[in-house]
Motif scaffolding. Structure first.
Motif, mmCIF file in Angstrom:
data_model
loop_
_atom_site.group_PDB
_atom_site.id
_atom_site.type_symbol
_atom_site.label_atom_id
_atom_site.label_comp_id
_atom_site.label_asym_id
_atom_site.label_seq_id
_atom_site.Cartn_x
_atom_site.Cartn_y
_atom_site.Cartn_z
ATOM 1 N N GLN A 103 0.835 -1.211 0.000
ATOM 2 C CA GLN A 103 0.000 0.000 0.000
ATOM 3 C C GLN A 103 0.867 1.259 0.000
ATOM 4 O O GLN A 103 0.554 2.242 -0.639
ATOM 5 C CB GLN A 103 -0.918 0.032 1.224
ATOM 6 N N LYS A 104 1.954 1.203 0.760
ATOM 7 C CA LYS A 104 2.813 2.376 0.923
ATOM 8 C C LYS A 104 4.188 1.865 1.344
ATOM 9 O O LYS A 104 4.275 0.992 2.202
ATOM 10 C CB LYS A 104 2.214 3.225 2.059
ATOM 11 N N ALA A 105 5.258 2.362 0.742
ATOM 12 C CA ALA A 105 6.590 1.919 1.173
ATOM 13 C C ALA A 105 7.653 2.902 0.722
ATOM 14 O O ALA A 105 7.537 3.510 -0.335
ATOM 15 C CB ALA A 105 6.903 0.541 0.619
ATOM 16 N N LEU A 106 8.652 3.052 1.566
ATOM 17 C CA LEU A 106 9.791 3.903 1.231
ATOM 18 C C LEU A 106 10.965 3.003 0.856
ATOM 19 O O LEU A 106 11.107 1.926 1.421
ATOM 20 C CB LEU A 106 10.205 4.721 2.456
ATOM 21 N N PRO A 107 11.834 3.440 -0.062
ATOM 22 C CA PRO A 107 13.028 2.644 -0.352
ATOM 23 C C PRO A 107 13.857 2.464 0.926
ATOM 24 O O PRO A 107 13.916 3.406 1.722
ATOM 25 C CB PRO A 107 13.796 3.500 -1.370
ATOM 26 N N PRO A 108 14.452 1.346 1.215
ATOM 27 C CA PRO A 108 14.542 0.143 0.384
ATOM 28 C C PRO A 108 13.443 -0.881 0.697
ATOM 29 O O PRO A 108 13.579 -2.035 0.375
ATOM 30 C CB PRO A 108 15.915 -0.393 0.767
ATOM 31 N N PHE A 109 12.362 -0.434 1.345
ATOM 32 C CA PHE A 109 11.300 -1.370 1.757
ATOM 33 C C PHE A 109 10.200 -1.492 0.686
ATOM 34 O O PHE A 109 9.150 -2.027 0.945
ATOM 35 C CB PHE A 109 10.689 -0.917 3.091
ATOM 36 N N ASP A 110 10.433 -0.939 -0.498
ATOM 37 C CA ASP A 110 9.380 -0.857 -1.507
ATOM 38 C C ASP A 110 9.441 -1.970 -2.544
ATOM 39 O O ASP A 110 8.715 -1.922 -3.536
ATOM 40 C CB ASP A 110 9.411 0.518 -2.189
#
Lengths: 216, 203
Positions: A103-110
């Motif tokens: 739904q939503k993620a920032l690098p590096p968690f994307d």
């Protein structure tokens, strides 16, 4: 030369022992109560939880985060968030039988690889194993032991330990251990007060999770 | 017709004077921030998320020096600290009885957070590369921060509630898309007291 051979044999033996599946436990015939007891270490009904997560990757890198999860065991659906201590959302994703969604993620968690790995860990921790219950009963010490096998041959073993602690062993189709979970009570509607998940491969890491709040 | 013209002119004068007062307030606000050398306070953070029936509460403390030093520390439920001294930012978390440096992957987002907080306490709202700001006069006066395109996916608006003493922030409210919000309330505030430089260097 002889020393090298001995070292090689020694190392092979060590590696062999390291990768060997654990010896199968001799089970006395199980009762339905044993299977129910194994299932009680997972939350039932719709639930939500907040955990403090301490992550160790490769023994040298570590991080403390907050994990929020909402579960619907009947639909085998999980919705998870990973937050910094400031409350900043690093990752928000969900998983059900149709797959994993970010739904939503920032690098590096994307990446989808990260999302699938995280949601797999959350499933192992909070959903009773998928697939068929293959065996259940008590070991020679009287501790409960249940085994589930999924269609791809992966096995989840749920074992009762001393002091009402529990353990989940997750193995691949060859019987090699991929993940191990240690659970310590008190259990509040199937949510353990403390959980430690160790992943052995492909990249080793450890998650220590302390339950902070829960609800329905 | 004359009456209408008179009303229109009166309205214009009122609008122009409100704008001028707002500029004046913003200028005196910046002056107020300029008189603050250090701040020490505790805070209560309330994180509201649609996924949770009860908000998540965190408690912590912070130390700020106008020379560009900030210590933003959470005491519960996670023990964690962000330290800023000039351009150097360090992040640690308390685990297994000791302070450990934070994993690099999560550091960048948090660097941005501490950078913004530090600017708020210095009254340097113009310096933000990611937020536009406007001042709303009243009691309390407020600063509204609106993010640019990249950040708007994560933050809709930040509202900073100012205290009665110029240059003091009493509360911050962060609103996100989808109904999530964070409120941070400051308490036990000490202004211009001596703070050891070690506070900003070591966890």
């Amino acid at each position: 030369m002889i020393c090298n051979k001995i070292l090689l044999i020694g190392l092979s033996g060590f590696l062999f022992l390291g990768c060997a599946p654990l010896t199968k436990i001799a089970l006395s015939p199980g009762s339905p109560e044993d299977l129910a007891a194994c299932s009680h270490i997972f939350p039932s009904g719709a639930w939500e939880s907040v955990h403090k997560i301490e992550a160790d990757v490769g023994g040298s890198i570590s991080s403390s985060l907050l994990g929020i999860t909402q579960g619907d065991p009947e639909r085998r659906r999980l919705h998870s968030l990973l937050l910094t201590p400031e409350g900043f959302i690093l990752f928000e994703g969900s998983a059900d039988e149709d797959g994993t969604t970010i739904q939503k993620a920032l690098p590096p968690f994307d990446s989808l690889t990260f999302a699938r790995g995280l949601m797999e860990d959350v499933s192992i921790l909070f959903l009773s194993p998928s697939g068929m219950a293959k065996a259940w009963g008590k070991d020679v010490k009287g501790f409960r032991f249940c085994v589930w096998e999924s269609p791809n041959g992966f096995q989840s073993e749920v074992r009762e330990l001393i002091n009402q602690d529990w353990q989940i062993l997750y193995r691949d189709a060859q019987g090699d251990l991929i993940k191990e979970v240690f659970l310590r009570g008190p259990f509040i509607n199937g949510l353990a007060g403390f959980q430690e998940l160790t992943t052995f491969r492909p990249r080793p890491y450890k998650l220590r999770m302390t339950l902070l709040q829960n609800g329905h | 017709m004359r009456r209408f013209l008179f009303l229109a002119i009166l309205m214009m004068i009122c609008l122009v004077s409100a704008e001028a007062r707002s500029d004046q307030d913003l200028a005196s606000l910046k002056e107020g921030f300029g008189n603050i050398n250090s701040v020490k306070a505790e805070f209560l953070q309330k994180r509201t998320l649609p996924i949770l029936t009860k908000p998540l509460l965190s408690e912590g403390r912070f130390f700020f020096q106008a020379s560009g030093s900030l210590r933003w520390e959470y005491l519960s439920p996670l023990r964690s600290v962000m330290l800023q001294k000039g351009e150097t930012i360090q992040l640690y978390h308390f685990s297994g009885g000791e302070w450990k440096p934070e994993m690099t992957q999560v550091v960048e987002a948090r660097r941005m957070v501490i950078g913004e907080i530090s600017r708020w306490f210095q009254g340097r709202f113009d310096d933000s590369k990611v937020f536009q700001h406007r001042y709303v006069s009243g009691s309390p006066g407020r600063i509204i921060l609106t993010p640019g395109e990249g950040i708007s996916k994560f933050i809709r608006q930040i509202e900073i509630f100012l205290g009665s003493r110029p240059g003091i922030i009493e509360k911050v409210e962060i609103v996100e898309p989808g109904g999530s919000r964070t409120s941070i309330e400051f308490r036990k505030m000490e202004i211009n007291s001596n703070i050891s430089s070690e506070i900003f260097e070591k966890p």
